[in-house]
Design a protein around this motif. Structure first.
Motif, PDB file in Angstrom:
ATOM      1  N   PRO A 112      20.079 -16.851  70.672  1.00 62.03           N
ATOM      2  CA  PRO A 112      19.583 -17.256  71.999  1.00 62.03           C
ATOM      3  C   PRO A 112      20.677 -17.724  72.944  1.00 62.03           C
ATOM      4  N   TRP A 113      20.428 -17.528  74.222  1.00 56.64           N
ATOM      5  CA  TRP A 113      21.196 -18.160  75.281  1.00 56.64           C
ATOM      6  C   TRP A 113      20.861 -19.652  75.348  1.00 56.64           C
ATOM      7  N   PHE A 114      21.798 -20.453  75.824  1.00 51.96           N
ATOM      8  CA  PHE A 114      21.506 -21.816  76.257  1.00 51.96           C
ATOM      9  C   PHE A 114      22.150 -21.972  77.628  1.00 51.96           C
ATOM     10  N   PHE A 115      21.342 -21.773  78.675  1.00 51.37           N
ATOM     11  CA  PHE A 115      21.828 -21.712  80.047  1.00 51.37           C
ATOM     12  C   PHE A 115      22.839 -20.574  80.202  1.00 51.37           C
ATOM     13  N   ASN A 116      24.142 -20.897  80.292  1.00 50.30           N
ATOM     14  CA  ASN A 116      25.110 -19.841  80.603  1.00 50.30           C
ATOM     15  C   ASN A 116      25.935 -19.399  79.408  1.00 50.30           C
ATOM     16  N   GLN A 117      25.566 -19.799  78.198  1.00 50.19           N
ATOM     17  CA  GLN A 117      26.404 -19.498  77.041  1.00 50.19           C
ATOM     18  C   GLN A 117      25.553 -19.319  75.786  1.00 50.19           C
ATOM     19  N   LEU A 118      26.217 -18.842  74.746  1.00 46.05           N
ATOM     20  CA  LEU A 118      25.558 -18.779  73.445  1.00 46.05           C
ATOM     21  C   LEU A 118      25.154 -20.185  73.027  1.00 46.05           C
ATOM     22  N   ALA A 119      23.981 -20.323  72.444  1.00 44.55           N
ATOM     23  CA  ALA A 119      23.487 -21.643  72.033  1.00 44.55           C
ATOM     24  C   ALA A 119      24.519 -22.350  71.161  1.00 44.55           C
ATOM     25  N   PRO A 120      24.792 -23.612  71.416  1.00 41.89           N
ATOM     26  CA  PRO A 120      25.856 -24.334  70.703  1.00 41.89           C
ATOM     27  C   PRO A 120      25.504 -24.564  69.238  1.00 41.89           C
ATOM     28  N   GLY A 121      26.490 -24.368  68.377  1.00 43.68           N
ATOM     29  CA  GLY A 121      26.317 -24.678  66.965  1.00 43.68           C
ATOM     30  C   GLY A 121      25.554 -23.648  66.172  1.00 43.68           C
ATOM     31  N   VAL A 122      25.056 -22.585  66.800  1.00 44.41           N
ATOM     32  CA  VAL A 122      24.263 -21.597  66.082  1.00 44.41           C
ATOM     33  C   VAL A 122      25.170 -20.759  65.186  1.00 44.41           C
ATOM     34  N   LEU A 152       7.058 -28.328  79.448  1.00 43.68           N
ATOM     35  CA  LEU A 152       8.082 -29.246  78.962  1.00 43.68           C
ATOM     36  C   LEU A 152       9.431 -28.886  79.560  1.00 43.68           C
ATOM     37  N   THR A 153      10.181 -29.907  79.960  1.00 43.93           N
ATOM     38  CA  THR A 153      11.495 -29.704  80.551  1.00 43.93           C
ATOM     39  C   THR A 153      12.515 -29.376  79.468  1.00 43.93           C
ATOM     40  N   CYS A 154      13.390 -28.393  79.774  1.00 42.79           N
ATOM     41  CA  CYS A 154      14.438 -28.005  78.834  1.00 42.79           C
ATOM     42  C   CYS A 154      15.640 -28.934  78.991  1.00 42.79           C
ATOM     43  N   SER A 155      16.333 -29.211  77.889  1.00 43.71           N
ATOM     44  CA  SER A 155      17.522 -30.062  77.935  1.00 43.71           C
ATOM     45  C   SER A 155      18.575 -29.426  78.829  1.00 43.71           C
ATOM     46  N   THR A 156      19.387 -30.248  79.446  1.00 41.91           N
ATOM     47  CA  THR A 156      20.518 -29.740  80.212  1.00 41.91           C
ATOM     48  C   THR A 156      21.777 -29.835  79.367  1.00 41.91           C
ATOM     49  N   LEU A 157      22.823 -29.111  79.783  1.00 36.32           N
ATOM     50  CA  LEU A 157      24.041 -29.069  78.986  1.00 36.32           C
ATOM     51  C   LEU A 157      24.715 -30.428  78.871  1.00 36.32           C
ATOM     52  N   ALA A 158      24.409 -31.327  79.772  1.00 31.57           N
ATOM     53  CA  ALA A 158      25.082 -32.623  79.753  1.00 31.57           C
ATOM     54  C   ALA A 158      24.630 -33.502  78.598  1.00 31.57           C
ATOM     55  N   ASN A 159      23.441 -33.258  78.061  1.00 27.32           N
ATOM     56  CA  ASN A 159      22.939 -34.169  77.034  1.00 27.32           C
ATOM     57  C   ASN A 159      22.273 -33.461  75.860  1.00 27.32           C
ATOM     58  N   ASP A 179      21.573 -31.901  72.182  1.00 30.23           N
ATOM     59  CA  ASP A 179      21.865 -32.177  70.773  1.00 30.23           C
ATOM     60  C   ASP A 179      21.414 -30.955  69.986  1.00 30.23           C
ATOM     61  N   PRO A 180      22.349 -30.142  69.488  1.00 28.67           N
ATOM     62  CA  PRO A 180      21.950 -28.900  68.815  1.00 28.67           C
ATOM     63  C   PRO A 180      20.926 -29.114  67.706  1.00 28.67           C
ATOM     64  N   ALA A 181      20.996 -30.246  67.027  1.00 23.96           N
ATOM     65  CA  ALA A 181      20.073 -30.492  65.923  1.00 23.96           C
ATOM     66  C   ALA A 181      18.636 -30.651  66.405  1.00 23.96           C
ATOM     67  N   LYS A 182      18.451 -30.938  67.683  1.00 29.63           N
ATOM     68  CA  LYS A 182      17.102 -31.166  68.205  1.00 29.63           C
ATOM     69  C   LYS A 182      16.564 -29.964  68.983  1.00 29.63           C
ATOM     70  N   LEU A 191      17.102 -24.531  65.884  1.00 28.38           N
ATOM     71  CA  LEU A 191      18.297 -23.764  66.199  1.00 28.38           C
ATOM     72  C   LEU A 191      19.242 -23.672  65.016  1.00 28.38           C
ATOM     73  N   LEU A 192      19.478 -24.789  64.333  1.00 25.57           N
ATOM     74  CA  LEU A 192      20.494 -24.818  63.288  1.00 25.57           C
ATOM     75  C   LEU A 192      19.994 -24.349  61.933  1.00 25.57           C
ATOM     76  N   ASN A 193      18.674 -24.332  61.734  1.00 23.35           N
ATOM     77  CA  ASN A 193      18.154 -23.942  60.415  1.00 23.35           C
ATOM     78  C   ASN A 193      16.820 -23.216  60.564  1.00 23.35           C
ATOM     79  N   PRO A 194      16.821 -22.003  61.124  1.00 26.10           N
ATOM     80  CA  PRO A 194      15.560 -21.270  61.271  1.00 26.10           C
ATOM     81  C   PRO A 194      14.970 -20.907  59.907  1.00 26.10           C
ATOM     82  N   ASP A 195      13.655 -21.052  59.781  1.00 28.80           N
ATOM     83  CA  ASP A 195      12.966 -20.786  58.516  1.00 28.80           C
ATOM     84  C   ASP A 195      12.528 -19.325  58.479  1.00 28.80           C
TER      85      ASP A 195
END
Length: 881
Positions: A358-368, A449-456, A458-461, A528-532
């Protein structure tokens, strides 16, 4: 002791078979059309069984100019009275070149001089007859020449005199690289970039010189419209015609077209079986068998190609590929003025597909993880079952006038259910720093629901939405193309004329489904970090639309090339196309959202458009040309067999394109090294865009421009070296866009500024042949309308009604504090090959891909990212008889 007569018979039989195999290998350097496969013989006469020894010692003066080998041998016959027979198809022989000869020689020595560099050796039967045959197959791979022309009748000139960039992916390169798909073959063409499949249309998706060419893929000169991944088991060659091609191919072709050239029956016997085994449980076998029937119908032949493959994709643990292909064909009248070929192509596929990360805004999702899989392995599938029946007829009225007709019936059924991983819903438009938006981005699985912004973040969430792209469709076409080719003179000027008419019917009947109800996806989400991947698929699915599209088309065209003496050529042509589209869409049942079933919407649209082309060629030598080319093309609203529900869309004007190209082509080393370069400019007017205020509405808005330069070199050099390399520089941008003004000046989607490819093979000691190469693809943006996205926002700001900067009715706005380009980074990958003949018939080959195991995004899409395969290897055994 064995009888010398029997031994000689066995040796002769073996040599004949080896020569036939070698001849096929040489002929495969260029596609061989069924229209001209009769044997070439310079002159005629019967063998008298006499010795030619006295003749071979005679000395005489020769002055024979260079040219195609059959023409040169005819001049040799007129001088010496010796007929030279070439046991190969006419088209293959015509691609061989001779430098001619000047001076005093014995007849046999003169003939060998004329054959220098052609991979042919000569045997004299008697004083009046000789046979030129292919050398041993080990030598052919090194010495055979390069393709000199296109087998399609639309192109009357040799490649070096064709005023257009034409990149042929040669068969020897496809074999050396172990390439099995069209997508991988096109990695060897500069100026082409690959992208992921669209939501409702899977299969090969590519960009040529900055413009999408998804609908510009052809098979033997006829549009191959189906949405499927094309396998190359039945390829003779792959040709990329870049630049203006609207005259020859009709609608589309903004940046160029791709043509797949099929294998056809030929006169020599062929048995070629290849097996490959490798990492990721890959198993592939192909067979190419050609059986001549010279006594039937003035020379006939039957050929069949078969393929089976199973395997995975390196670095993607749940991807699976399962393919089966069958392509029989039969030709009649190979040695007569009237030829007929009937062919059938079947390709079925049953894959476990993957839309990547997945994308996360303008980049590949962090930590994936590069190995992460967000789909449902037991539920997701892509099944295609393509059938293509083609009949081809050719008749030569005279040496100068011929008619060529090809008819096709094709059926492309498919079903797909693919998981697209998403985190945030894409912003509706790019908003610059300091601008305002009325709402923050929302998560893709729940629009409230509002999506997280890059400033805050947490990949684990981070929670990933598993958007289901589900469709069932059948595409098909009935098509006929008839052309007349003529060579004549007017006022002392030579003309090469091609004129034709083509037309038929195309259909598309997709049914689409959704699992989203009232903005909430009913399919289970993943982390994101542990898809089942063991999670059982569930969700409430329903039919969103049933579409029926039928397009009836006709096209008339001509191209005339006039030779103004030896130095100059001019060509020009025109075409007229008409498309009559009928389109209906409806929702057959009440959706689970509580709404009502959608009433049937019926649209119709008639589009007609002329296109033009003009070119000038200057030939300083017979081995080079300098050219300028101008052409127009158009993209109709129903180009992809789809229209918008809104009536406004039905009134769309076609996109109109203008292209300019200037270039230089030269061949060196007796036609064994071909170099070409070009500069070009293509501008698109009336570019179609989705309305920024209504996603169901498509409007004509804006201009787009791509300009650049391109260079390529292909060589079959001495000492066993083969070379293929190319470089392209593309400068693309949006010139104007009333609906998306912030996109002006930004690059077009999926257009890397620089691409580079190279692959070099060379002979080594111990009969080894090794190859190494690489590809570079520069960074690419994901969207032309939304090239950058907001990253951070201010707190909500309240405004009085009617004073809001984010909408006339809004009272709450968020100011954009930072933005980022939505693009994927560039990458390098490297590949290698080594092979060695074990016997005259067996060869062992090993290929290693992505040697450094680089992690990169291979196929970008505005809503998902497909990574490239990791390091992998294939070991194959090739049997040729």
């Amino acid at each position: 002791m064995k009888s010398s007569k029997k031994l000689g018979s066995k040796v002769d039989t073996r040599s004949t078979r080896l020569a036939a195999v070698a001849m096929v290998a040489a002929a495969a350097m260029a596609p061989v059309s069924g229209r001209a496969q009769n044997l070439v013989e310079a002159g005629s006469g019967s063998a008298d069984g006499g010795s030619g020894a006295a003749m071979q010692k005679m000395q005489r003066q020769f002055s024979i100019g260079g040219g195609s080998l059959p023409d040169v041998l005819e001049q040799y016959r007129q001088v010496t009275g010796i007929s030279v027979r070439l046991g190969m198809p006419k088209d293959a022989a015509a691609q061989l070149r001779s430098n001619g000869i000047s001076g005093t020689y014995a007849d046999d020595e003169a003939l060998r001089q004329l054959l220098t560099g052609t991979s042919l050796t000569v045997t004299f039967q008697d004083a009046h007859h000789a046979t030129a045959s292919i050398q041993h197959s080990d030598s052919v791979s090194v010495l055979a020449g390069l393709q000199n022309n296109l087998p399609m009748n639309k192109f009357s000139e040799d490649l070096i005199d064709t005023p257009q960039t034409v990149d042929v992916v040669p068969k020897f390169l496809i074999e050396d690289q172990g390439t099995s798909t069209l997508k991988d073959a096109l990695r060897n063409v500069p100026g082409i970039s690959l992208a992921a499949g669209e939501a409702g249309a899977q299969g090969d998706n590519l960009t040529i010189r900055g413009f999408t060419a998804r609908n510009d893929i052809f098979l033997d000169g006829i549009r191959d419209f189906g949405s499927y991944y094309r396998d190359g088991f039945n390829y003779e060659a792959v040709e990329a015609l870049e630049g203006p091609a609207g005259i020859q191919f009709g609608r589309g072709s903004t940046g160029g077209v791709i043509n797949q050239e099929s294998k056809v029956p030929v006169e020599p016997q062929i048995i070629n079986i290849q097996t490959q085994f490798g990492t990721d449980a890959t198993r592939r076998i192909t067979a190419d068998i050609n059986e001549p029937m010279p006594e039937l119908a003035a020379g006939s032949a039957f050929r069949v190609n078969i393929m089976g493959q199973e395997g995975g994709v390196a670095g993607r643990p749940f991807d699976e590929i399962r393919r089966f292909g069958l392509a029989p064909s039969v030709s009649f009248g190979l040695n007569s003025p009237t030829r007929f070929t009937l062919s059938y192509f079947h390709l079925s596929e049953n894959d476990t597909p993957d839309y990547g990360l997945p994308w996360f805004f303008n980049q590949l999702a962090p930590g994936v993880s590069r190995h992460a899989y967000f789909g449902f392995p037991d539920e997701n599938s892509l099944k295609t079952n393509d059938d293509i029946l083609t009949a081809k007829f050719d008749h030569d009225f005279t040496k100068s006038i011929a008619i060529h007709s090809i008819a096709r019936a094709a059926n492309y059924p498919r079903t797909a259910q693919i998981t697209e991983p998403q985190i945030c819903s894409n912003p509706p438009a790019s908003v610059p720093v300091g601008g305002y938006v009325s709402s923050l981005p929302t998560v893709a699985w729940n629009s409230s629901l509002t999506c997280s912004t890059l400033a805050n973040y947490d990949p684990a969430k981070i929670v990933v939405n598993r958007n289901q792209i589900q469709t069932k469709s059948v595409e098909g076409d009935l098509w006929d193309q008839t052309e007349v080719t003529a060579h004549f003179k007017t006022f002392g000027l030579k003309h090469n004329f091609v004129g034709g008419i083509e037309g038929g019917q195309e259909i598309s009947n997709p049914i689409r489904y959704s699992y989203t109800i009232s903005g909430v996806d009913t399919v289970p989400t993943a982390t994101l970090l542990n898809p089942d991947t063991t999670q059982v698929f569930s969700g409430t699915g329903y039919t969103t639309s049933v579409v029926h599209t039928k397009v009836e088309s006709v096209g008339l065209y001509f191209v005339d090339t006039i030779k103004l003496g030896r130095l100059f050529e001019v060509s020009g042509g025109a075409r007229w196309d008409r498309m009559d589209t009928g389109y209906s869409i409806y929702q057959p049942v009440k959706p689970p959202t509580g709404g009502t079933a959608t009433a049937t919407a019926v649209l119709s649209l008639v589009e007609s458009q002329p296109t033009y082309r003009a070119a000038f060629v200057y030939k300083p030598t017979s081995h080079g040309s300098v050219y300028f080319d101008y052409g127009t093309s158009f993209n109709p609203a129903a180009e992809s067999l789809s229209l918008s529900v809104t009536l406004t869309s039905a009134g769309l004007k076609p996109e109109e394109n203008e292209s300019y190209e200037g270039g230089v082509k030269y061949s060196f080393l007796n036609e064994r090294l071909q170099v070409e370069g070009a500069v070009f400019r293509t501008e698109k007017d009336n570019a179609r865009e989705t309305s920024a205020t209504d996603s169901t509405l498509t409007v004509n808005a804006g201009n787009q421009l791509v300009k650049g330069a391109q260079f390529s070199v292909v060589g079959r050099l001495p000492q066993g070296m083969d070379l293929v390399a190319g470089y392209a520089y593309l400068d693309s941008k949006v010139l104007s866009s009333p609906n998306y003004p912030t996109s002006v000046g930004f690059p077009l989607a999926n257009v890397p500024k620089q691409t580079f490819n190279v692959f070099v093979t060379h002979k080594l000691p111990l009969k080894l042949i090794a190859g190494v190469g690489g590809n570079y693809v520069g960074s690419r943006t994901a969207s032309s309308t939304v090239p950058y996205v907001p990253l951070t926002y201010s707190a909500a700001q309240t405004f009085a009604a009617g004073t809001s900067p984010c909408g006339a009715t809004a009272t709450k706005c968020y100011q954009v504090l930072s933005t980022g380009m939505k693009q994927v980074p560039g990458y390098w990958i490297f590949n290698a090959m080594v092979k060695r003949p074990l016997t005259d018939k067996l060869e062992l080959q090993a290929n290693v891909y992505n040697l450094l195991n680089r992690f990169y995004i291979d196929l970008p899409h505005p809503s998902h990212l497909v990574p490239g395969a990791g390091a992998s290897a294939l070991i194959g055994v090739n049997y040729k008889f």
